[in-house]
Design a protein around this motif. Structure first.
Motif, PDB file in Angstrom:
ATOM      1  N   MET A 188       0.842  -1.168   0.000  1.00  0.00           N
ATOM      2  CA  MET A 188       0.000   0.000   0.000  1.00  0.00           C
ATOM      3  C   MET A 188       0.894   1.240   0.000  1.00  0.00           C
ATOM      4  N   SER A 189       0.433   2.257  -0.695  1.00  0.00           N
ATOM      5  CA  SER A 189       1.202   3.498  -0.774  1.00  0.00           C
ATOM      6  C   SER A 189       1.151   4.246   0.557  1.00  0.00           C
ATOM      7  N   ALA A 190       2.076   5.178   0.731  1.00  0.00           N
ATOM      8  CA  ALA A 190       2.088   6.003   1.943  1.00  0.00           C
ATOM      9  C   ALA A 190       0.799   6.813   2.040  1.00  0.00           C
ATOM     10  N   GLU A 191       0.316   7.288   0.896  1.00  0.00           N
ATOM     11  CA  GLU A 191      -0.935   8.051   0.906  1.00  0.00           C
ATOM     12  C   GLU A 191      -2.114   7.165   1.292  1.00  0.00           C
ATOM     13  N   GLY A 192      -2.126   5.927   0.824  1.00  0.00           N
ATOM     14  CA  GLY A 192      -3.178   4.984   1.197  1.00  0.00           C
ATOM     15  C   GLY A 192      -3.158   4.679   2.683  1.00  0.00           C
ATOM     16  N   GLU A 193      -1.967   4.526   3.232  1.00  0.00           N
ATOM     17  CA  GLU A 193      -1.840   4.297   4.672  1.00  0.00           C
ATOM     18  C   GLU A 193      -2.323   5.510   5.455  1.00  0.00           C
ATOM     19  N   LEU A 194      -2.006   6.701   4.957  1.00  0.00           N
ATOM     20  CA  LEU A 194      -2.482   7.921   5.595  1.00  0.00           C
ATOM     21  C   LEU A 194      -4.012   7.979   5.550  1.00  0.00           C
ATOM     22  N   ALA A 195      -4.595   7.610   4.428  1.00  0.00           N
ATOM     23  CA  ALA A 195      -6.054   7.605   4.298  1.00  0.00           C
ATOM     24  C   ALA A 195      -6.677   6.618   5.291  1.00  0.00           C
ATOM     25  N   ASN A 196      -6.087   5.460   5.446  1.00  0.00           N
ATOM     26  CA  ASN A 196      -6.590   4.479   6.414  1.00  0.00           C
ATOM     27  C   ASN A 196      -6.527   5.034   7.836  1.00  0.00           C
ATOM     28  N   ALA A 197      -5.401   5.639   8.178  1.00  0.00           N
ATOM     29  CA  ALA A 197      -5.252   6.225   9.511  1.00  0.00           C
ATOM     30  C   ALA A 197      -6.253   7.362   9.717  1.00  0.00           C
ATOM     31  N   ALA A 241      -4.339  16.866  11.954  1.00  0.00           N
ATOM     32  CA  ALA A 241      -2.965  16.944  11.435  1.00  0.00           C
ATOM     33  C   ALA A 241      -1.901  16.602  12.476  1.00  0.00           C
ATOM     34  N   PRO A 242      -1.954  17.168  13.679  1.00  0.00           N
ATOM     35  CA  PRO A 242      -0.919  16.818  14.658  1.00  0.00           C
ATOM     36  C   PRO A 242      -0.919  15.340  15.038  1.00  0.00           C
ATOM     37  N   ARG A 243      -2.093  14.760  15.091  1.00  0.00           N
ATOM     38  CA  ARG A 243      -2.184  13.346  15.485  1.00  0.00           C
ATOM     39  C   ARG A 243      -1.716  12.413  14.376  1.00  0.00           C
ATOM     40  N   LEU A 244      -1.761  12.897  13.133  1.00  0.00           N
ATOM     41  CA  LEU A 244      -1.305  12.082  12.000  1.00  0.00           C
ATOM     42  C   LEU A 244       0.060  12.522  11.489  1.00  0.00           C
ATOM     43  N   THR A 296      -2.520  18.526   3.454  1.00  0.00           N
ATOM     44  CA  THR A 296      -2.339  17.166   2.919  1.00  0.00           C
ATOM     45  C   THR A 296      -3.589  16.334   3.185  1.00  0.00           C
ATOM     46  N   LEU A 297      -4.114  16.431   4.386  1.00  0.00           N
ATOM     47  CA  LEU A 297      -5.324  15.676   4.726  1.00  0.00           C
ATOM     48  C   LEU A 297      -6.515  16.142   3.905  1.00  0.00           C
ATOM     49  N   GLN A 298      -6.585  17.452   3.650  1.00  0.00           N
ATOM     50  CA  GLN A 298      -7.681  17.986   2.842  1.00  0.00           C
ATOM     51  C   GLN A 298      -7.612  17.498   1.399  1.00  0.00           C
ATOM     52  N   ARG A 299      -6.432  17.166   0.920  1.00  0.00           N
ATOM     53  CA  ARG A 299      -6.294  16.606  -0.433  1.00  0.00           C
ATOM     54  C   ARG A 299      -6.599  15.108  -0.447  1.00  0.00           C
ATOM     55  N   VAL A 300      -6.180  14.404   0.606  1.00  0.00           N
ATOM     56  CA  VAL A 300      -6.340  12.949   0.660  1.00  0.00           C
ATOM     57  C   VAL A 300      -7.808  12.548   0.841  1.00  0.00           C
ATOM     58  N   ALA A 301      -8.529  13.251   1.694  1.00  0.00           N
ATOM     59  CA  ALA A 301      -9.901  12.846   2.039  1.00  0.00           C
ATOM     60  C   ALA A 301     -10.815  12.705   0.829  1.00  0.00           C
ATOM     61  N   PRO A 302     -10.950  13.719  -0.022  1.00  0.00           N
ATOM     62  CA  PRO A 302     -11.857  13.556  -1.170  1.00  0.00           C
ATOM     63  C   PRO A 302     -11.402  12.456  -2.139  1.00  0.00           C
ATOM     64  N   ARG A 303     -10.110  12.292  -2.244  1.00  0.00           N
ATOM     65  CA  ARG A 303      -9.583  11.276  -3.147  1.00  0.00           C
ATOM     66  C   ARG A 303      -9.947   9.866  -2.687  1.00  0.00           C
ATOM     67  N   TYR A 304      -9.906   9.622  -1.389  1.00  0.00           N
ATOM     68  CA  TYR A 304     -10.153   8.281  -0.865  1.00  0.00           C
ATOM     69  C   TYR A 304     -11.570   8.071  -0.345  1.00  0.00           C
ATOM     70  N   PHE A 305     -12.236   9.151   0.090  1.00  0.00           N
ATOM     71  CA  PHE A 305     -13.558   9.015   0.696  1.00  0.00           C
ATOM     72  C   PHE A 305     -14.671   9.691  -0.088  1.00  0.00           C
TER      73      PHE A 305
END
Length: 113
Positions: free
Chosen positions: A1-10, A27-30, A36-45
């Motif tokens: 799994m990619s680093a971005e995919g792992e971030l999305a799972n977390a 952001a601090p907890r991840l 970065t989170l604002q870009r990942v969320a729509p892509r994965y969810f």
């Protein structure tokens, strides 16, 4: 799994935490940036982080309103991270199509609780 995919799972796991009430809480907890989170969320969810937090808060409100008739809407709003009950009521009505008071049913609105 990619680093971005792992971030999305977390991110998905962390979004289930009721203590998360704002995008800035994540952001601090991840150990990443909010952007970065604002870009990942729509892509994965398919939704923004704000939308996912809002929905979880509304679901929690919908779960609690009918089970605790002594809980004031203002107190519930505060517990869910809203600055006031008016914002909670607006969001709740927007998501569920009915006000928290009407959702509760015939129970009276208790102020102060």
């Amino acid at each position: 799994m990619s680093a971005e995919g792992e971030l999305a799972n977390a991110l998905g796991e962390l979004l289930a935490d009721p203590s998360i009430t704002q995008v800035a809480d994540l952001a601090p907890r991840l150990h990443t940036s909010t952007r970065t989170l604002q870009r990942v969320a729509p892509r994965y969810f398919g939704l923004t982080i704000h939308s996912m937090i809002r929905r979880r808060r509304q679901q929690e409100g919908a779960r609690r309103l009918p089970t605790d008739p002594t809980l004031s809407i203002a107190n519930l709003a505060s517990e869910l991270g809203y600055s006031d009950h008016a914002h909670f009521t607006t969001d709740f009505t927007g998501v569920l199509g009915v006000s928290p008071r009407d959702f509760r049913g015939s129970e009276p609105l208790i102020v102060g609780g």
